[in-house]
Design a protein around this motif. Structure first.
Motif, PDB file in Angstrom:
ATOM      1  N   THR A  22       9.674  54.130  18.585  1.00 24.97           N
ATOM      2  CA  THR A  22      10.176  53.622  17.104  1.00 24.97           C
ATOM      3  C   THR A  22      12.135  53.995  18.574  1.00 24.97           C
ATOM      4  O   THR A  22      12.730  53.028  17.366  1.00 24.97           O
ATOM      5  N   GLY A  23      11.837  54.602  19.260  1.00 25.40           N
ATOM      6  CA  GLY A  23      13.556  54.209  20.408  1.00 25.40           C
ATOM      7  C   GLY A  23      13.616  55.461  21.449  1.00 25.40           C
ATOM      8  O   GLY A  23      12.290  55.549  21.933  1.00 25.40           O
ATOM      9  N   ILE A  24      14.724  55.080  21.919  1.00 25.92           N
ATOM     10  CA  ILE A  24      14.992  55.765  22.609  1.00 25.92           C
ATOM     11  C   ILE A  24      15.252  57.630  22.470  1.00 25.92           C
ATOM     12  O   ILE A  24      16.336  57.480  21.706  1.00 25.92           O
ATOM     13  N   GLY A  25      14.802  58.080  23.010  1.00 26.71           N
ATOM     14  CA  GLY A  25      15.879  59.423  22.636  1.00 26.71           C
ATOM     15  C   GLY A  25      15.929  60.352  23.614  1.00 26.71           C
ATOM     16  O   GLY A  25      17.128  61.440  23.512  1.00 26.71           O
ATOM     17  N   GLY A  26      16.666  60.383  25.291  1.00 24.45           N
ATOM     18  CA  GLY A  26      16.960  60.810  25.762  1.00 24.45           C
ATOM     19  C   GLY A  26      16.837  59.444  27.453  1.00 24.45           C
ATOM     20  O   GLY A  26      15.602  59.091  27.366  1.00 24.45           O
ATOM     21  N   ILE A  27      17.870  60.204  27.707  1.00 22.89           N
ATOM     22  CA  ILE A  27      17.856  59.774  29.809  1.00 22.89           C
ATOM     23  C   ILE A  27      18.711  60.500  30.102  1.00 22.89           C
ATOM     24  O   ILE A  27      19.404  61.565  30.056  1.00 22.89           O
ATOM     25  N   PHE A  28      17.346  60.750  31.193  1.00 24.21           N
ATOM     26  CA  PHE A  28      17.525  61.709  32.477  1.00 24.21           C
ATOM     27  C   PHE A  28      17.760  61.803  33.679  1.00 24.21           C
ATOM     28  O   PHE A  28      17.156  60.645  33.814  1.00 24.21           O
ATOM     29  N   PHE A  29      18.298  61.603  34.044  1.00 23.51           N
ATOM     30  CA  PHE A  29      19.032  61.782  35.468  1.00 23.51           C
ATOM     31  C   PHE A  29      19.315  63.112  36.809  1.00 23.51           C
ATOM     32  O   PHE A  29      19.792  64.401  36.234  1.00 23.51           O
ATOM     33  N   PHE A  30      18.807  62.625  37.877  1.00 21.91           N
ATOM     34  CA  PHE A  30      19.322  63.550  39.088  1.00 21.91           C
ATOM     35  C   PHE A  30      20.652  63.469  39.355  1.00 21.91           C
ATOM     36  O   PHE A  30      20.879  62.237  39.327  1.00 21.91           O
ATOM     37  N   SER A  31      21.302  64.982  39.202  1.00 24.04           N
ATOM     38  CA  SER A  31      22.710  64.938  40.352  1.00 24.04           C
ATOM     39  C   SER A  31      22.609  65.474  40.367  1.00 24.04           C
ATOM     40  O   SER A  31      22.201  66.852  41.330  1.00 24.04           O
ATOM     41  N   ASP A  32      23.237  65.952  42.199  1.00 23.78           N
ATOM     42  CA  ASP A  32      23.598  67.023  42.633  1.00 23.78           C
ATOM     43  C   ASP A  32      24.471  67.648  42.680  1.00 23.78           C
ATOM     44  O   ASP A  32      24.472  68.774  43.394  1.00 23.78           O
ATOM     45  N   ASN A  33      25.325  67.556  41.070  1.00 21.64           N
ATOM     46  CA  ASN A  33      26.394  68.396  40.985  1.00 21.64           C
ATOM     47  C   ASN A  33      26.468  68.013  38.995  1.00 21.64           C
ATOM     48  O   ASN A  33      27.273  67.021  38.698  1.00 21.64           O
ATOM     49  N   PRO A  34      25.852  68.641  37.475  1.00 17.64           N
ATOM     50  CA  PRO A  34      25.201  68.168  36.933  1.00 17.64           C
ATOM     51  C   PRO A  34      26.561  68.371  35.900  1.00 17.64           C
ATOM     52  O   PRO A  34      27.369  67.646  35.644  1.00 17.64           O
ATOM     53  N   GLU A  35      27.516  69.395  36.325  1.00 10.68           N
ATOM     54  CA  GLU A  35      28.397  70.116  35.524  1.00 10.68           C
ATOM     55  C   GLU A  35      29.661  68.896  36.266  1.00 10.68           C
ATOM     56  O   GLU A  35      30.706  68.247  34.981  1.00 10.68           O
ATOM     57  N   LYS A  36      29.905  68.341  36.458  1.00 15.38           N
ATOM     58  CA  LYS A  36      31.117  67.573  37.472  1.00 15.38           C
ATOM     59  C   LYS A  36      31.019  66.505  37.250  1.00 15.38           C
ATOM     60  O   LYS A  36      31.870  65.451  36.967  1.00 15.38           O
ATOM     61  N   THR A  37      29.086  65.752  36.757  1.00 20.09           N
ATOM     62  CA  THR A  37      28.601  64.754  36.702  1.00 20.09           C
ATOM     63  C   THR A  37      29.173  64.446  35.395  1.00 20.09           C
ATOM     64  O   THR A  37      30.190  63.715  34.565  1.00 20.09           O
ATOM     65  N   LYS A  38      29.248  65.360  33.767  1.00 20.70           N
ATOM     66  CA  LYS A  38      29.827  65.805  32.712  1.00 20.70           C
ATOM     67  C   LYS A  38      30.905  65.452  32.529  1.00 20.70           C
ATOM     68  O   LYS A  38      31.437  65.011  31.675  1.00 20.70           O
ATOM     69  N   GLU A  39      31.177  66.481  32.637  1.00 23.05           N
ATOM     70  CA  GLU A  39      32.966  66.872  33.411  1.00 23.05           C
ATOM     71  C   GLU A  39      33.350  65.031  33.632  1.00 23.05           C
ATOM     72  O   GLU A  39      34.888  64.838  33.340  1.00 23.05           O
ATOM     73  N   TRP A  40      32.922  64.260  34.656  1.00 22.85           N
ATOM     74  CA  TRP A  40      33.428  62.879  35.057  1.00 22.85           C
ATOM     75  C   TRP A  40      33.543  62.344  33.889  1.00 22.85           C
ATOM     76  O   TRP A  40      34.174  61.308  33.419  1.00 22.85           O
ATOM     77  N   TYR A  41      32.534  62.127  33.481  1.00 25.88           N
ATOM     78  CA  TYR A  41      31.936  61.126  32.483  1.00 25.88           C
ATOM     79  C   TYR A  41      32.821  61.757  31.044  1.00 25.88           C
ATOM     80  O   TYR A  41      33.343  60.580  30.005  1.00 25.88           O
TER      81      TYR A  41
END
Length: 154
Positions: A22-41
């Motif tokens: 019925t739709g997209i529930g999530g997009i998951f991807f690898f990151s070298d540093n997930p915390e830094k990636t979240k902060e950047w976004y």
């Protein structure tokens, strides 16, 4: 204002039982540093981040009063959550009637990686597509996320 007839009500409840995405529930991807990636976004693109990434809020097209969610999540590169896929991403699809869909997929020879797991926020199962991508199927219980009253990206 028009009222639905009982035949309209029956057709809507029947269509809710059709096993399908019925739709997209999530997009998951690898990151070298997930915390830094979240902060950047968060800093650069305005995402509201939480421990999982960011929860995007949207309305159900068939029931506009219902809030639905899409999860955006960076995963640590060494995570085995996407295995056996060799890809750097995984898509989570929102589904209805997950049991019926799994039966349909099994009958079609699709590789089912695990049993359906049930949590308070929904049911999950993982499959492999024809290209070797691991896919997560989720029959959500969105009201659990709504009750959490968390900050979301809108």
């Amino acid at each position: 204002m028009t009222q639905k007839t009982s035949s309209q009500d029956d057709s809507n409840s029947t269509s809710d039982l059709i096993p399908k995405v019925t739709g997209i529930g999530g997009i998951f991807f690898f990151s070298d540093n997930p915390e830094k990636t979240k902060e950047w976004y968060a800093q650069n693109l305005g995402l509201e981040v939480n421990q999982w990434g960011s929860s995007f809020e949207f309305r159900n097209a068939n029931q506009p009063e219902e809030i639905n969610y899409l999860q955006w999540s960076p995963f640590q590169r060494e995570s085995d959550y996407f295995a056996p896929s060799k890809k750097e991403f995984m898509i989570n699809y929102r589904v209805q009637n997950i049991e019926g869909l799994v039966k349909k997929l099994k009958d079609s020879g699709v590789t089912i990686l695990d049993d359906i797991e049930t949590f308070d926020y929904g049911k999950f199962v993982h499959i492999m597509d024809v290209e070797g991508n691991k896919i997560e199927l989720w029959e959500p219980v969105d009201s659990v996320f709504t009750a959490m009253d968390m900050k979301t990206t809108k």
